[in-house]
Design an enzyme around this catalytic site. Structure first.
Site, mmCIF file in Angstrom:
data_model
loop_
_atom_site.group_PDB
_atom_site.id
_atom_site.type_symbol
_atom_site.label_atom_id
_atom_site.label_comp_id
_atom_site.label_asym_id
_atom_site.label_seq_id
_atom_site.Cartn_x
_atom_site.Cartn_y
_atom_site.Cartn_z
ATOM 1 N N GLU A 106 0.804 -1.235 0.000
ATOM 2 C CA GLU A 106 0.000 0.000 0.000
ATOM 3 C C GLU A 106 0.839 1.289 0.000
ATOM 4 O O GLU A 106 0.466 2.276 0.623
ATOM 5 C CB GLU A 106 -0.952 0.011 1.203
ATOM 6 C CG GLU A 106 -1.922 -1.155 1.182
ATOM 7 C CD GLU A 106 -2.731 -1.298 2.466
ATOM 8 O OE1 GLU A 106 -3.903 -1.703 2.358
ATOM 9 O OE2 GLU A 106 -2.217 -1.041 3.558
HETATM 10 C C1 TNX Z 1 -4.433 -4.113 4.615
HETATM 11 S S1 TNX Z 1 -2.786 -6.457 4.325
HETATM 12 C C2 TNX Z 1 -3.185 -3.851 5.151
HETATM 13 C C3 TNX Z 1 -3.075 -3.343 6.513
HETATM 14 C C4 TNX Z 1 -4.394 -3.193 7.182
HETATM 15 C C5 TNX Z 1 -5.285 -4.343 6.790
HETATM 16 C C6 TNX Z 1 -6.601 -4.338 7.486
HETATM 17 C C7 TNX Z 1 -1.699 -5.401 4.218
HETATM 18 C C8 TNX Z 1 -0.417 -5.854 3.783
HETATM 19 N N1 TNX Z 1 -2.010 -4.145 4.513
HETATM 20 O O1 TNX Z 1 -2.361 -2.140 6.528
HETATM 21 O O2 TNX Z 1 -4.211 -3.153 8.548
HETATM 22 O O3 TNX Z 1 -5.500 -4.287 5.407
HETATM 23 O O4 TNX Z 1 -7.294 -5.518 7.202
#
Ligand code: TNX
Length: 586
Positions: free
Chosen positions: A379
């Site tokens: 992300e």
């Molecule tokens: C996605 S899964 C994220 C996290 C969040 C999560 C909540 C991932 C690698 N990144 O930053 O906490 O969703 O479900």
């Protein structure tokens, strides 16, 4: 609210309730404090006491041993011998190969059994069979061992367990194998073995042989200590939960926008300033190096490897609060206590950023005995294209310079391959050509599909905490998928294993953690450990049901998932204990 009194009201609580069999095990509650004076409306009738006495006398019909095939995760091979029940008695001894690792496992076994049985269980560093029933732990690779070599190749984590009328014997090639044999042994005793205080019951184990070893070498869970901070004691307890189900990795998500949780001597404000926040505005916190070493050593004693994650280049607001010079605009952002993602990043065009990464990863690597360093990579919406892959490739090389292997979320896939690189799949569509291509170039995969393995997803619409962006995950959904074939174009041979992450935006206490872990964590554990041929939802839900009384007795919170046939709550009077089980149940 006054506690319910024990059977005979007295200033001293009775040391133990008498129980028999799994269904009755939860009567073994911890003694109440000195307020046990009220005459309880739930005092046992004489008939109840007579039944209890009959059970304690060891009537197999009333208190049959646990079934040999009830173990979670399901072992590779189980051959029951119904004629050969072993009964553990007060004069039993533990015999173990004279080897430090094996001795540690024997100590662990004694610590597991002494509180509930009240037996002394002395440990002898000799394999000579004692005069009474013995528990024997044999390292087959030790030359002095009189035990026959295990018939199968048990590998680095496998074990053989034999229960006869006179002995329980675990044989393995490694201390880790013995440790897993002990976890199985524990599950073969009545649920009352989980009681923190002595219980009078018949400590029977079912006769037969189990031959067991894992399907995948990497079996883990992740705890996000960044969104909410959790005390060292909470982390240690989570490690115990993993070990029970033969999970061998704990991934700690140590840094994120809301907080930086690990002390770094060369950049002291990361923890001191960046650690002082969390979701919702609480105080946050961080682990000192001594704290982290405590976690490492507790994990090592339970054959669990820590996988520390420093999330880069995004999810870095807390680091930027501490050191604004790492920010693209060199301005300090405000501490972040919300739950959005994707807005922060360290400056990929500034050399200081790579000094920071080398210092942090160097210190974390030095604290971590395991082979992995996780660098996140998810992300980072504002670091795109070649800027992102160049950044990742540099970060990967910095990891390699520490002597560790890189793990990262599957967004790392487009970057160049580097020896030993592992990607963690958290997608929900199971079809990602970029990840499949990275695997073709040599990466291995840890499977954490968001729609099956994410333990922060709600069980059902009305689950009081958790997310639903990847769907609702009931126990069946957590169980019914195959890590070996899940991602298109990724062969089973490239799958290192499974991991069940717990993100903690809405998880604020140990009770919350356990509620989200149980009963889904054992489902993921079975996917990681058991042969695919053993996969069977109908059988799993029956076996899992027997663990409810174990968790209740151990004081572990769990969700009473409606699809699991939990045994009826015991009708025998019991003392009140801390709130447990499903917070949704009034
Ligand atoms: C996605 S899964 C994220 C996290 C969040 C999560 C909540 C991932 C690698 N990144 O930053 O906490 O969703 O479900």
């Amino acid at each position: 609210m006054p506690s319910l009194s024990p059977a005979a009201p007295s200033p001293e609580p009775s040391p133990a309730a008498t129980v028999a069999g799994d269904a009755a095990a939860t009567v073994a509650a911890a003694p109440a404090a000195s307020d046990a004076v009220a005459v309880s409306p739930r005092q046992p009738a004489a008939a109840d006491l007579a039944t209890l006495a009959a059970r304690a006398a060891g009537d197999d019909l009333l208190a049959p041993p646990v079934r040999l095939d009830s173990v979670v995760p399901a072992p590779e091979r189980v051959e029951a011998d119904p004629g050969a029940t072993f009964v553990l008695t007060g004069d039993a001894t533990i015999r173990v190969t004279a080897h430090p690792g094996a001795r540690e496992v024997a100590d662990h076994l004694a610590e597991l059994l002494r509180p509930a049985t009240g037996f002394p269980l002395p440990i002898a560093d000799t394999l000579e069979v004692g005069p009474t029933g013995t528990l024997t732990l044999t390292l087959a690779t030790t030359p002095a061992s009189p035990a026959p070599a295990p018939p199968a190749d048990l590998g680095a984590e496998g074990y053989r367990l034999d229960v006869t009328a006179t002995e329980v014997r675990v044989v393995a090639d490694t201390a880790t194998g013995l440790f897993y044999g002990v976890q199985t042994l524990r599950q073969l005793l009545p649920a009352a073995v989980e009681s923190p205080t002595p219980v009078t019951t018949r400590w029977a184990l079912p006769g037969g042989t189990i031959l067991d070893r894992p399907r995948f070498p990497y079996r883990g869970s992740m705890l996000d200590v960044a969104r909410h901070f959790f005390a060292v004691e909470d982390v240690l307890r989570v490690i115990d939960h993993l070990a029970r189900y033969k999970l061998n990795h704990l991934h700690l998500h140590l840094t994120d926008d809301q907080g930086w949780r690990i002390a770094v001597d060369s950049w002291p404000k990361l923890a001191g300033v960046g650690g002082a926040s969390e979701v919702g505005g609480g105080p946050g916190g961080h682990y000192t190096k001594a704290d982290y070493r405590r976690i490492v050593s507790h994990a090592a004693a339970r054959h669990v490897t820590l996988v520390p994650e420093i999330d880069l280049p995004g999810h870095t607001n807390a680091a930027l609060v501490a050191y604004p010079r790492l920010a693209p605009d060199k301005l300090a952002p405000s501490p972040y206590t919300g739950t959005e993602v994707g807005f922060s990043y360290v400056d990929p065009s500034d050399e200081q950023t790579y000094d920071f990464i080398a210092d942090v990863l160097g210190e974390v690597a030095a604290l971590t005995p395991g082979p992995w360093l996780h660098i996140g990579g998810d992300e980072a919406f504002k670091v795109k294209g070649a800027v992102y892959t160049d950044f990742v490739e540099r970060a990967q090389r910095i990891v390699a310079d520490t002597g560790k292997a890189v793990v990262g979320w599957h967004q790392l896939a487009p970057a160049a391959h580097l020896d030993g690189r592992v990607l963690q799949w958290w997608g929900t569509d199971a079809d990602d050509p970029t990840t499949a291509d990275a695997v073709r170039r040599g990466a291995r995969l840890i499977l954490s599909p968001g729609n099956h393995a994410y333990l922060d997803m709600k069980y059902a619409e009305d689950t009081p905490i958790g997310h639903d962006w990847a769907g609702l995950i009931d126990v069946r959904r957590a169980y019914d998928w195959d890590p070996g074939t899940h991602v298109a174009g990724v062969p089973t041979t490239a799958v290192l294993g499974v991991e069940a992450p717990l993100w903690t935006e809405s998880v604020t206490s140990l009770t919350d953690i356990e509620f989200m872990l149980f009963p889904r964590l054992p489902a993921i554990a079975e996917l990681g450990w058991s042969p695919r041929a053993a996969h069977d939802w109908a059988g799993f839900r029956e076996r899992l049901a027997g663990h409810g009384p174990r968790w209740s007795t151990a004081g572990i919170t769990f969700h009473r998932a409606p699809e699991i046939p939990w045994p009826a709550t015991p009708t025998i009077p019991r003392q009140e204990r801390a709130p447990q089980n499903d917070p949704t149940t009034p």
